[in-house]
Scaffold this motif. Sequence first.
Motif: not given
Length: 878
Positions: A243-263
């Motif tokens: 989804l995200v190339s090396e020169d892309d500024w986008t950050v993609v995360t996965i959140l748990d049900e409490e809103g914590r970043i798990i990946a």
Amino acid sequence: MRKRLPAKQATDIGYLSKFMSGLHWDQEKLREIQSVYDNLTLLGQLLCAGTDITVMRTDFNNLAGVLLDQLARELRKKAVLSLRSNARVAIDILIRNLFERTADIGFLATDADIRDYAEAYERDPSAARDTARLASLKARFGEYVRKYSVYHNIILLAPDGKVLVQLDGDGTGRISQDPLVEASLTTNQQYVETFRETDLLPGEASPLIYSYRVMSEDGSRPVGVLCLCFRFQDECLRIFRNLVSEDDWTVVTILDEEGRIIASSDIYQFPVGARVERAVGDECSIVRFAGREYLATTQQTQGYQGYMGPGWTGHALAPLNHAFDMALAHELEQVPESLLEGVLETATLFSAELRDIPVRAASIQRELNRAVWNGNVWLSRDNYALNASFAKVLLWEIGSTGVKTRNVFSQSTTNLYETVVSSVLYDCSSMAALAMDIMDRNLYERANDCRWWALTSAFGEVLSKGTPADGRERLADTLKGINGLYTVYSNLIIFDSAAKIVAVSNPAYNDLVGQTLQADWVRTTLGLPDTQSYCVSAFEPSHLYGNRHTYVYAAAIREKGPSVGGVAIVFDSTPQFSAMLQDALPRSENGAIVEGAFAIFAERDGRVIASTDENLVPGMKLDIGREFFSLEQGEGRANIIEYRGRYYAVGSRMSSGYREYKSEIDSYRNEVVALVFVPLSQRVILPEERHSLRSMAKDSYSIRRAEGEKTVEIATFYIGSGWYGIRSDCVIEAIDSQLVTPIPGMPAWVKGCILYQDQAITIFDLSGFLQGACPPSKAGQIVVVKVPEQRASFGILVDELGDIPEIASSRIEPVPEMMFGGGSLTESLVKPHAEDVEKRILIILSAENIRRRLSSLNLAGDALPERVLVGELEVRSR
């Protein structure tokens, strides 16, 4: 912790536009012209020579504001589309993967070798110290993980939590206190999903484990608990890399049900464990995290076959100062100019407000042109006007500003339209990549299934004994049980070393039992060298699938080494591929599939594998450019094409495999392309319709004086494709076209009359006389003409106003009356100047001749068109 700003800022275009580098050119050019308008308005008010452009200045400022606002909104829309797509794809791909894991644990927990080991321990705990038996089961676990490489560990526990066998690490004999053991023994579901720290995997932060009870052979009691340990972080990184190339500024995360970043795709910006506020339901929001502002969105999963996962969400962010970098129209760089122009002319994507911008820009220029035109007419009549020379300079400058206005608006509107079209191309490209990723991941599971099921102990045992009747029933029952858990297959088949079918899972195909398979893939399967090898049929019609197109995956069944037969799994391709493609269709902002959009899986030669378009059936050849198929592994392409009489945005992506599937260590190669089509128009533009949005008006407002020569000022205009003029002293002014009142009984060239300065004047359409058989004038303007030495006046419909140049008398060539039998509208011709870029003849019309000619015509209006007669003069004058 992330702090969310007030919701209004998320849609505050004025605030967001500060970060949009794509607006800078338009803002700068419009500011330059706005400054010129301010100066010219002041000078025009002081001069009072028909040069007051206050109204046009106001109109320009209003339209400039609308244009910049619309362009900013489209840039924002594209940026948000990208973020939402990344967040949704990340969570949906992950949930699809986890769905497969829920089926794995349920089936593996029924494995006979695992059950036998657990029962042996139940009868005699000392059996756990049998090193040969332990090594055999660990080897079986190893075979499973070699095929299903999404797992890194398998653990078998006794009902009391004691670790009996563990693939990775030496935890045998340890007692687990984790509640998942009790939950696995008592659950009413088909699996238990655990994501947190556990004593089963000490030192590993929040592992993801799928567990279920192992039942005794008679099904009366649980004899153990089986755990499959999923490579969660590894899997998420694979998703993020796509989804995200090396020169892309986008950050993609996965959140748990409490809103914590798990990946996280960037653990330095957004570390795992950080708690953030989700924005589910919001299109996007502006947030602060670690002292920096981000554009962010949170997307819930669509689920897969009813499975919604552990309650996780996809969350994508981009630093606000870079969030709109990708919103520039880079996707259009490979689109042929002719196609793009056609799309911009005919596209159905643009709202009425967007389409109105060039119309309003043209109106401003028309108003300015008319002001200049009338000002010059006024000056030519008033020989004693003060500051006449200065007035002319001012008028020329106003006219030049009108041209610049149109050109800047033309370019800016093109930028705006291109941003809209590039958003569609980006969406097509993203969805094609999604479709291909879904397919590769799905077929990875099929390659794993056939190899693992071929290792089922009962299969080899029965086949090695010659498949007696009771053995065939046993095989069929086992296949039915597997097929009940794995519904993506139409049928599961076991055949012996002679390629004869001995069992099927689907009773509808019982007539196949006893038949000998003749396909090439069967012999290949029986000759496979090891347990990691598998074979796949070509995508072709098969009698194993009702003579429909499908893939058949197969692996050899072995008994102590040699092949004794094979297992073939018939993929239920029609509904499965359809579901994959449906999930990859672009959707509008309200979630509905974009009307007319369709998606395709095709082979490299263009033959269709599956399509959401019912007119494109498997085996049919897709007739589009080879550029969409001549791709390297994992490469994509997006472009605009003409297809079925419409313009389409098309995105394609070549298969790249998944994990070891189709990788360098896998001998299987199958080049498949996913394509997504979105219609951009209802038709293709005709060559004669091209004019267009990208065309730049020429600045002809330059002072051209014939020094030392007698000159004549000619008020010029355009009717159809012809360039005409009337001496300035015969012109009163040009006025905007307005509702003309028809006069009953008049011929077609008499359009009617209007009220002009409290006097009714007749309006004529000369296009039929001057241009021959041509459409009526578009009537952009009306030129009010007076006849010398008479009080009579009339109006002429013209398409556009031209310049009012000062022409040297030596360049004017009178037209002999005899050439037209005394009925000519033409007074003279102006030869092209040597410095003129466009060598056109200016035809000067006579106001008196027009009045005389029109008054003498009968109602039939059958006079010979002037253009035909003038043609001879044009040739002669060269």
